[in-house]
Design a protein around this motif. Sequence first.
Motif, PDB file in Angstrom:
ATOM      1  N   CYS A 219      24.459  98.152  10.573  1.00 14.51           N
ATOM      2  CA  CYS A 219      24.125  99.153  11.587  1.00 14.51           C
ATOM      3  C   CYS A 219      22.651  99.542  11.500  1.00 14.51           C
ATOM      4  CB  CYS A 219      25.014 100.386  11.415  1.00 14.51           C
ATOM      5  SG  CYS A 219      24.657 101.712  12.576  1.00 14.51           S
ATOM      6  N   LEU A 220      22.168  99.787  10.277  1.00 18.97           N
ATOM      7  CA  LEU A 220      20.778 100.208  10.108  1.00 18.97           C
ATOM      8  C   LEU A 220      19.793  99.097  10.463  1.00 18.97           C
ATOM      9  CD1 LEU A 220      20.978 102.209   6.735  1.00 18.97           C
ATOM     10  CD2 LEU A 220      21.176 103.056   9.086  1.00 18.97           C
ATOM     11  N   SER A 221      20.227  97.862  10.451  1.00 18.00           N
ATOM     12  CA  SER A 221      19.321  96.744  10.746  1.00 18.00           C
ATOM     13  C   SER A 221      19.325  96.373  12.223  1.00 18.00           C
ATOM     14  CB  SER A 221      19.704  95.515   9.913  1.00 18.00           C
ATOM     15  OG  SER A 221      19.597  95.785   8.538  1.00 18.00           O
ATOM     16  N   PHE A 222      20.501  96.312  12.826  1.00 19.76           N
ATOM     17  CA  PHE A 222      20.596  95.782  14.188  1.00 19.76           C
ATOM     18  C   PHE A 222      20.136  96.788  15.242  1.00 19.76           C
ATOM     19  CE2 PHE A 222      23.127  95.492  18.096  1.00 19.76           C
ATOM     20  CZ  PHE A 222      22.687  94.272  18.571  1.00 19.76           C
ATOM     21  N   LEU A 223      20.692  97.986  15.232  1.00 22.06           N
ATOM     22  CA  LEU A 223      20.456  98.932  16.327  1.00 22.06           C
ATOM     23  C   LEU A 223      18.988  99.358  16.444  1.00 22.06           C
ATOM     24  CD1 LEU A 223      21.987 100.283  18.584  1.00 22.06           C
ATOM     25  CD2 LEU A 223      22.401 102.234  17.092  1.00 22.06           C
ATOM     26  N   PRO A 224      18.284  99.719  15.357  1.00 24.53           N
ATOM     27  CA  PRO A 224      16.867 100.065  15.518  1.00 24.53           C
ATOM     28  C   PRO A 224      16.016  98.909  16.019  1.00 24.53           C
ATOM     29  CG  PRO A 224      17.713 100.890  13.436  1.00 24.53           C
ATOM     30  CD  PRO A 224      18.757  99.968  13.987  1.00 24.53           C
ATOM     31  N   THR A 225      16.391  97.668  15.665  1.00 23.82           N
ATOM     32  CA  THR A 225      15.594  96.517  16.103  1.00 23.82           C
ATOM     33  C   THR A 225      15.696  96.309  17.611  1.00 23.82           C
ATOM     34  OG1 THR A 225      16.079  95.493  13.974  1.00 23.82           O
ATOM     35  CG2 THR A 225      15.088  94.099  15.644  1.00 23.82           C
TER      36      THR A 225
END
Length: 550
Positions: A158-164
Amino acid sequence: MEEGNAWWLPATAARGGNAARKSRRSKMTVKAVKMPCTAPNVYTKVPDGGWGWTVAFAFFFVEALTYGIIKSFGVFFNDLMESFDETNSRISWIISICVFVQTFTAPLSTVLSNRFGHRFVVMAGGVLISTGMVTASFARTVVDMYVTIGIVSGLGYCLSFLPTVTILSQYFDKRRSLVTAVASTGECFAVFSFAPAITALKEQIGWRYSLLSVGVLQLSIVVCGSLLRPIVIKEQEEVKAQPPEEPTETKYMLENEQTRTSIESIDSGVEITTSPSNVPGKTKAEPKSEEPKEHVQILVENNSTPPEPKTKLLDFSVMRDYSFICYAFFGLFATLGFFAPSLYIIPLSLSLGIGKDHSAYILSAMAIAEVFGRISAGWVLNKKPIRKIYIELICVVLLSVALFAFPFASEFWGLMTCSIFFGFMLGTVAGTHIPLLAEDDVVGIAKMSSAAGVYVFIQSLAGLAGPPLAGVLVDTTQNYSSAFYSCAAGMVLGAVFLALVRPCKAGLCQRQQQRAEESAPEVLPDLPDDFIEMDIGKAENSGKGCDGVA
């Protein structure tokens, strides 16, 4: 002499005010400052490129190392069942918990991104993903897998995909749909490459060391996160250009003449308002501010910058937007049809007497078609002018048709045709439904970050309930076709709510415009600088004074 010198004071004050304004203007300069690589990119408008291409490159690999690994995790199923002596359903909960945590913690990802920045959050997510996978390679029970891969790696996903994907949408405007769709194909290419590579690696070193290698590979998400330079869109300030000044002697003579005329005109009851000291009710003269008529736009660097408004960590005002509520319900029901077909296409083909090898070809064809669907959707949505929400609605309707078609297929080529059609339409929807939040028909780019967090959070409910619901229907009816019917029903409901997004947005805009017009104050016309008015009040006071003397 004292009275004679008194009417020179306004001219002296004017000279002092002009000198102060010249001093302030001299401090405002235009500079091109070279930004370090850690500083944010500052633009006057959305660049539609630039460093955004590097962000798109990073998003491609983040997509491959997150969703690509999740979809390829099935190669470990048989090994985990044999090692832990567990059933298929208990092993499948590893990925179910992982996907649920990934989507359920989306608001947390939004809060952390707004607080610490997208770069730091993505890098921290990469560390969590790698830690979870590496630790899972030493697991002794399936419960250890639930914690390591399901919770730890799920939070990292979650922390990797959504902000990107959020910061990628901020770098592009006109090309947003096309770039996001192409970059999201990293997931599809990962399925092609990782599944056979991991299978070959297992035969050489075993599943534990293979899982350890995958965890080490996912650590490269930290490198991708370091490429996500923040972006700041700062509009150009309007600075009014100073008109050419009059010669000094002429200017002073004119000011003195205006002052003398104003003093002499009091006796006649007429006031010339060009002198600020003659305004009734004001005892202190204020220097008149010069209002230039020309406007130029330049970037100005001031020594003291005003404090920037505090950014909300999570803007829940999107929940009051009817168009976003309808779009969130679309995501909730449409998610029911995203994952189940990939899980049940092989059991359906096996139940029809199709061999395992041919069943795998059907799944591969679905993945290949999804690549073309993502690229095609991005290309179509990149066209101007076009109402993107309507294109999305057409794709969702066709996706529902594809789901309804699966139960009518009875042999290999029928299933192959349905899988290709479904994969293509799935790519058109899956690659665009989150970036579409940035469109003005939904919430707009300003609220994209908060809206994405809430939207994916709502999706988590369907992501957790969708596969078990389809499994219950299959166990009840003893027919895999019922799973596809449930997915199609959810997709139809999603299409209904998607069709309501644009009408809700149009109605909301009309209501806001009506309220703005009703609350708008009446604007009085500006009076010219040389306006001459009768000083009626002074004349009346003078008359009363004469009567009192008489």
